[in-house]
Design a protein around this motif. Structure first.
Motif, short mmCIF file in Angstrom:
data_model
loop_
_atom_site.label_atom_id
_atom_site.label_comp_id
_atom_site.label_asym_id
_atom_site.label_seq_id
_atom_site.Cartn_x
_atom_site.Cartn_y
_atom_site.Cartn_z
N MET A 88 0.91 -1.05 -0.19
CA MET A 88 -0.13 -0.19 -0.43
C MET A 88 0.57 1.19 0.73
O MET A 88 0.57 2.30 -0.82
CB MET A 88 -1.09 0.35 1.62
N ARG A 89 1.97 1.30 0.72
CA ARG A 89 2.91 2.78 0.84
C ARG A 89 4.00 2.69 -0.55
O ARG A 89 3.80 3.53 -0.79
CB ARG A 89 4.05 1.87 1.77
N GLU A 90 3.41 1.54 -1.21
CA GLU A 90 3.88 1.85 -2.31
C GLU A 90 3.53 2.53 -3.33
O GLU A 90 3.99 2.96 -4.27
CB GLU A 90 4.81 0.71 -2.92
N MET A 140 -11.77 6.50 -0.40
CA MET A 140 -12.67 5.11 -1.07
C MET A 140 -12.47 5.18 -2.52
O MET A 140 -12.13 3.90 -2.90
CB MET A 140 -14.33 5.23 -1.17
N ASP A 141 -11.87 6.03 -3.10
CA ASP A 141 -11.46 6.27 -4.63
C ASP A 141 -9.84 5.52 -4.06
O ASP A 141 -9.60 4.31 -5.02
CB ASP A 141 -10.81 7.53 -4.80
N ASP A 142 -9.39 5.85 -3.20
CA ASP A 142 -7.75 5.28 -3.42
C ASP A 142 -7.65 3.69 -2.81
O ASP A 142 -6.96 2.62 -3.15
CB ASP A 142 -6.78 5.34 -1.94
N VAL A 143 -8.30 2.83 -1.98
CA VAL A 143 -9.30 1.14 -1.99
C VAL A 143 -8.96 0.90 -3.67
O VAL A 143 -8.14 -0.35 -4.08
CB VAL A 143 -9.60 0.81 -1.45
N PRO A 144 -9.73 1.19 -4.40
CA PRO A 144 -9.86 0.20 -5.64
C PRO A 144 -8.82 0.58 -6.53
O PRO A 144 -8.04 0.05 -7.57
CB PRO A 144 -10.95 0.82 -6.10
N ARG A 145 -8.20 1.98 -6.01
CA ARG A 145 -6.76 2.06 -7.49
C ARG A 145 -5.93 1.36 -6.48
O ARG A 145 -5.04 1.03 -7.53
CB ARG A 145 -6.30 3.67 -6.90
N PHE A 146 -5.84 1.30 -5.12
CA PHE A 146 -4.91 0.08 -5.06
C PHE A 146 -4.62 -1.94 -5.42
O PHE A 146 -4.06 -2.39 -5.64
CB PHE A 146 -4.27 -0.34 -3.55
N THR A 148 -12.74 -1.39 4.61
CA THR A 148 -13.49 -0.41 2.80
C THR A 148 -13.49 -1.16 1.70
O THR A 148 -13.22 -1.18 0.43
CB THR A 148 -13.31 0.44 2.41
N MET A 149 -11.45 -2.56 1.96
CA MET A 149 -11.07 -2.91 1.25
C MET A 149 -12.54 -4.57 0.21
O MET A 149 -13.11 -4.54 0.97
CB MET A 149 -10.05 -3.41 0.38
N TRP A 150 -12.34 -4.76 -0.91
CA TRP A 150 -13.63 -5.16 -1.29
C TRP A 150 -12.57 -6.80 -1.26
O TRP A 150 -11.42 -6.94 -0.96
CB TRP A 150 -13.09 -5.69 -2.85
N GLY A 151 -13.54 -7.57 -0.41
CA GLY A 151 -13.20 -9.35 0.58
C GLY A 151 -12.63 -8.64 1.33
O GLY A 151 -13.17 -9.80 2.05
N CYS A 152 -12.99 -7.47 2.58
CA CYS A 152 -12.86 -8.01 3.49
C CYS A 152 -14.06 -8.00 4.79
O CYS A 152 -15.07 -7.78 4.35
CB CYS A 152 -12.28 -6.41 4.47
N PRO A 153 -14.00 -9.06 5.19
CA PRO A 153 -14.81 -9.77 5.92
C PRO A 153 -15.33 -8.64 7.23
O PRO A 153 -16.65 -8.72 7.34
CB PRO A 153 -14.32 -10.36 7.26
N ILE A 154 -15.14 -7.45 7.80
CA ILE A 154 -15.62 -6.58 8.38
C ILE A 154 -15.61 -4.74 7.86
O ILE A 154 -14.68 -4.40 7.75
CB ILE A 154 -13.71 -6.39 10.00
N PRO A 155 -17.15 -4.81 7.66
CA PRO A 155 -17.53 -3.65 6.82
C PRO A 155 -16.88 -2.19 7.56
O PRO A 155 -16.89 -2.55 8.76
CB PRO A 155 -18.86 -3.64 7.19
#
Length: 405
Positions: A137-139, A150-156, A260-267
């Motif tokens: 993520m830091r890269e 929320m825009d950063d997560v799909p970009r990552f 907020t990441m897709w697939g993370c079990p805790i919303p």
């Protein structure tokens, strides 16, 4: 061959057709991964992992034969199979590397070295899971976690428009989880306890049914109203030690991003609530408890996931009888015929005779689930998943090790 017809609404599914005993045995085999080790002058290892009423089997067994003995791992995953699969393939190999190095350094201090090897290897393995994610993520962006949107997560993640593609399994390795039971069996260290036969627990229960674990959590996190909810840590997990589960181990600003990441079990709604309250992670530990037992010829070691114990408890078997019952079914003559009859009455079916069992781990699971009861066998093997069901039986994995010499 007789036909078995089972037709009723079962708590976890529905089955309505005719099947032979051979059909049911084939179905049981199709839901199982099973083997017996090739000949070893010191050990005989039986293993079976059975998928119960779930879409996929979230248990794994890993067994490694080494020059000094065996390493056995039983993994029980939750949320997702990624960390479970990854850990079962790599963790016991890393344990072997550390123990081999300890033997080369000084074999005479091996008994003292093994606990250190296990603790360091497991802690480092777990830390690498989320450190690798953070590095990745830091890269992409070095800004503070609190500024991620929320825009950063799909970009990552590089996801497609609807998020159906997950190109970074490292995220799933960090955010899903698995418990791990690791046993190192050394062939030449001998036995230093008395010769009486008894069922001795090989590990502590790291869940919130264990009063000691409840007390430890409360001491480590005083004044948190949501610490234990419905016997679950932070209302999420029933276990207190696991690999992965980074969201319950990292600071709240990073946990909020992970949620907020897709697939993370805790919303996010959960981490938003945490952010408004006292929150002092880590809540799930990767530091294992290590026990040392001396073994001798004739001993039987049984390692299993918690699905086995849960099934027995559902069938009304008292906790104090679980150990004796499991070890007796695994081949050790701990109890007399009267006691075995009592166990059969407790769970409501007769056991398969030991003479008819080739794989002892397979036999333990069969005897606990259905034994000689064809109706129960139909339910356990042929009933289909019901999407409206509110109850799923846990998967069961068993390893039985006979000490031969």
């Amino acid at each position: 061959m007789s036909n078995i017809c089972y037709s009723e609404n079962y708590p976890v599914g529905h089955y309505e057709t005719h099947h032979t005993k051979d059909d049911m045995n084939k179905q049981f085999a199709s839901k199982s991964s099973t083997s017996v080790s090739p000949f070893d002058p010191n050990f005989k290892v039986h293993q079976t992992s059975f998928q119960a009423y779930k879409i996929r089997n979230e248990d794994r067994i890993a067994v490694l034969r080494t020059h000094y003995g065996w390493i056995v791992g039983v993994f029980d995953g939750h949320y997702d199979g990624r960390v479970l699969e990854y850990a079962s393939k790599h963790l016991i190999k890393e344990v072997d590397v550390r123990i081999t190095a300890a033997i080369v350094k000084n074999e005479n201090t091996l008994c003292d070295s093994i606990p250190i090897c296990l603790i360091d290897t497991i802690e480092n393995f777990d830390a690498t899971l989320h450190h690798t994610l953070i590095k990745k993520m830091r890269e992409m962006d070095s800004k503070p976690w609190s500024e991620w949107t929320m825009d950063d997560v799909p970009r990552f993640l590089g996801m497609k428009e609807m998020g159906e593609h997950d190109p970074y399994p490292i995220m799933r390795h960090a955010c899903a989880g698995s418990t791990a039971l690791i046993a190192v069996i050394i062939s030449h260290l001998g036995r230093m306890v008395n010769n009486s036969s008894t069922a001795t627990p090989l590990n502590d229960l790291h869940n919130l049914y264990n009063a000691a674990e409840v007390e430890r959590l409360q001491e480590d996190h005083p004044g948190e109203d949501d610490l234990i909810v419905r016997r679950r840590t932070k209302g999420q997990l029933g276990v207190t030690q696991a690999l992965g589960d980074a969201i319950l181990k990292v600071p709240i600003d990073l946990a909020s991003v992970l949620s907020t990441m897709w697939g993370c079990p805790i919303p996010p709604k959960v981490t938003d609530r945490w952010a408004q309250q006292k929150h002092t992670p880590p809540y799930i530990s990767s530091t294992p408890s290590v026990k040392h037992f001396s073994i001798k010829k004739g001993d039987i070691l049984v390692f299993c996931s918690d699905g086995l114990r849960s099934s027995l408890k559902e069938q009304g078997v008292p906790d104090e009888d679980v150990g004796n019952m499991i070890v007796s079914l695994a081949g050790m003559d701990l109890v007399d015929a009267e006691a075995m009859l009592f166990y059969e009455k407790s769970i409501g079916h007769s056991f398969i005779p030991s003479a008819n069992i080739n794989n002892l781990a397979d036999g333990v699971i069969r005897n606990i689930l259905f034994g000689l009861d064809n109706d129960r066998m139909a339910k356990e093997t042929m009933a289909m998943m019901n999407s409206k069901s509110d109850h799923l039986r846990d998967d069961m994995s068993v390893v039985v090790v006979h000490i031969l010499e």
